[in-house]
Design an enzyme around this catalytic site. Structure first.
Site, PDB file in Angstrom:
ATOM      1  N   ASN A   9       0.870  -1.177   0.000  1.00 32.11           N
ATOM      2  CA  ASN A   9       0.000   0.000   0.000  1.00 32.11           C
ATOM      3  C   ASN A   9       0.903   1.222   0.000  1.00 32.11           C
ATOM      4  OD1 ASN A   9      -1.756   2.073   0.537  1.00 32.11           O
ATOM      5  ND2 ASN A   9      -2.415   1.319   2.542  1.00 32.11           N
ATOM      6  N   LYS A  11       0.149   4.256  -0.197  1.00 35.62           N
ATOM      7  CA  LYS A  11      -0.451   5.434   0.456  1.00 35.62           C
ATOM      8  C   LYS A  11      -0.225   6.676  -0.403  1.00 35.62           C
ATOM      9  CE  LYS A  11      -0.153   3.071   4.849  1.00 35.62           C
ATOM     10  NZ  LYS A  11      -0.009   3.137   6.318  1.00 35.62           N
ATOM     11  N   HIS A  95      -9.501   0.828   5.307  1.00 36.26           N
ATOM     12  CA  HIS A  95      -8.212   1.119   5.941  1.00 36.26           C
ATOM     13  C   HIS A  95      -8.420   2.071   7.129  1.00 36.26           C
ATOM     14  CE1 HIS A  95      -4.083   2.311   6.619  1.00 36.26           C
ATOM     15  NE2 HIS A  95      -3.732   1.255   5.917  1.00 36.26           N
ATOM     16  N   GLU A  97      -6.737   4.449   8.195  1.00 28.13           N
ATOM     17  CA  GLU A  97      -6.513   5.871   7.913  1.00 28.13           C
ATOM     18  C   GLU A  97      -7.781   6.515   7.351  1.00 28.13           C
ATOM     19  OE1 GLU A  97      -2.925   5.295   5.649  1.00 28.13           O
ATOM     20  OE2 GLU A  97      -1.905   4.740   7.502  1.00 28.13           O
ATOM     21  N   GLU A 167      -5.074  -5.174  10.460  1.00 30.69           N
ATOM     22  CA  GLU A 167      -4.040  -4.161  10.699  1.00 30.69           C
ATOM     23  C   GLU A 167      -4.315  -3.453  12.026  1.00 30.69           C
ATOM     24  OE1 GLU A 167      -2.098  -2.797   6.768  1.00 30.69           O
ATOM     25  OE2 GLU A 167      -3.888  -1.585   7.051  1.00 30.69           O
ATOM     26  N   GLY A 173       2.734   2.101  10.826  1.00 37.89           N
ATOM     27  CA  GLY A 173       3.676   3.215  10.714  1.00 37.89           C
ATOM     28  C   GLY A 173       4.414   3.532  12.005  1.00 37.89           C
ATOM     29  N   SER A 213       3.708  -2.320  10.208  1.00 36.79           N
ATOM     30  CA  SER A 213       5.165  -2.383  10.386  1.00 36.79           C
ATOM     31  C   SER A 213       5.767  -3.718   9.967  1.00 36.79           C
ATOM     32  CB  SER A 213       5.551  -2.031  11.828  1.00 36.79           C
ATOM     33  OG  SER A 213       5.148  -0.704  12.127  1.00 36.79           O
TER      34      SER A 213
HETATM   35  P1  13P Z   1       3.239   0.273   7.627  1.00 35.48           P
HETATM   36  O1  13P Z   1       3.729  -0.988   7.002  1.00 35.48           O
HETATM   37  O2  13P Z   1       3.960   1.490   7.150  1.00 35.48           O
HETATM   38  O3  13P Z   1       3.146   0.159   9.106  1.00 35.48           O
HETATM   39  O4  13P Z   1       1.716   0.480   7.095  1.00 35.48           O
HETATM   40  C1  13P Z   1       0.832  -0.566   7.188  1.00 35.48           C
HETATM   41  C2  13P Z   1      -0.399  -0.232   6.437  1.00 35.48           C
HETATM   42  O5  13P Z   1      -1.157   0.638   6.830  1.00 35.48           O
HETATM   43  C3  13P Z   1      -0.664  -0.943   5.176  1.00 35.48           C
HETATM   44  O6  13P Z   1      -1.955  -0.694   4.727  1.00 35.48           O
END
Ligand code: 13P
Length: 250
Positions: A9, A11, A95, A97, A167, A173, A213
């Site tokens: 992803n 982002k 997601h 976010e 997740e 992150g 992560s």
């Molecule tokens: P990270 O791997 O940067 O922690 O992000 C995970 C994520 O949100 C994938 O959708």
């Protein structure tokens, strides 16, 4: 058996040129791999460039979001069929976010799941608890609600195109990955929940990815867990070398 899926992803990162550069490097690094489904999810504006670049390779394309309507007066939105037209095979929905920053709720995510099923697209359906929810023993209630409402009304046929991504919000992150045991425990819970909501066959066939992560140095032991069928990778998917190592998990 469930074919492992490793999905990147990206982002809100990478211009069209940078996205193509990344996927070209990745293509070269994973050319020999045929037992893992490899997915990349660039920003909307880079989808068609990346689609052209991965044509004929084993990498497939996903979008990071969609709107649950086919067309109409929905300024700024993109529909499942337009994403399919741009070369996508999957769309990420739910997601954290988008849940947290864009106020998306379970009902809206469920509308997207139905729109994707209608368009014949695969769905990467994300769920996950916050640290506060985990620490106050609400984790399983939250996950149960997200799955029940997010997948509401999807029949067993539609479920064949759904990939679940667990997740934990506190692991995204932050560099703070769930332990192998924590991931396995939740994945086993989710598989049992799919059996309860659908049947044994759906539970056994549905891939459940872990995200949060995931890095080259922790992917192997996560992937060794019996109910971890893949990874949804953020930061580490932005470097071809790291992402290729993750895809090459042992
Ligand atoms: P990270 O791997 O940067 O922690 O992000 C995970 C994520 O949100 C994938 O959708």
């Amino acid at each position: 058996m469930r074919t492992p899926m490793i999905a990147g992803n990206w982002k809100l990162h990478k211009t069209c040129n940078e996205a193509v550069e990344l996927v070209e490097a990745l293509k070269a690094a994973v050319a020999d791999i045929n037992d893992v489904e490899i997915v990349v999810a660039p920003v909307f504006t880079a989808l068609t460039s990346v689609a052209a670049s991965i044509e004929g390779s084993s990498i497939t394309l996903a979008a990071q979001n969609c709107y649950p309507q086919e067309s109409g007066a929905f300024t700024g939105e993109v529909s499942p069929s337009l994403l399919k037209d741009a070369g996508c095979r999957y769309v990420i929905i739910g997601h954290s976010e988008r849940r947290q920053l864009c106020g998306e709720n379970d009902e809206f995510i469920n509308q997207k799941a139905h729109a994707l099923a209608a368009a014949g697209l695969g769905t990467i359906f994300c769920i996950g608890e916050t640290l506060e929810e985990r620490e106050s023993d609400q984790m399983y209630d939250v996950l149960r609600r997200q799955v029940r409402l997010g997948l509401k009304g999807l029949d067993t046929t539609a479920m064949a195109s759904v990939v679940v991504a667990y997740e934990p919000v506190w692991a995204i992150g932050t560099g703070k990955t769930a332990t192998d045991e924590q991931a396995q425990e939740v994945h086993a819970f989710l598989r049992a929940l799919l059996k309860e909501l659908y049947d044994e066959k759906v539970a056994a066939a549905t891939r459940i990815l872990y995200g949060g992560s995931v890095k080259p140095d922790n992917v192997d032991s996560l992937m060794a867990q019996p109910d971890v069928d893949g990874a949804l990778v953020g930061g580490a998917s932005l470097k071809a070398e790291d992402f290729a190592r993750i895809i090459n998990f042992e």
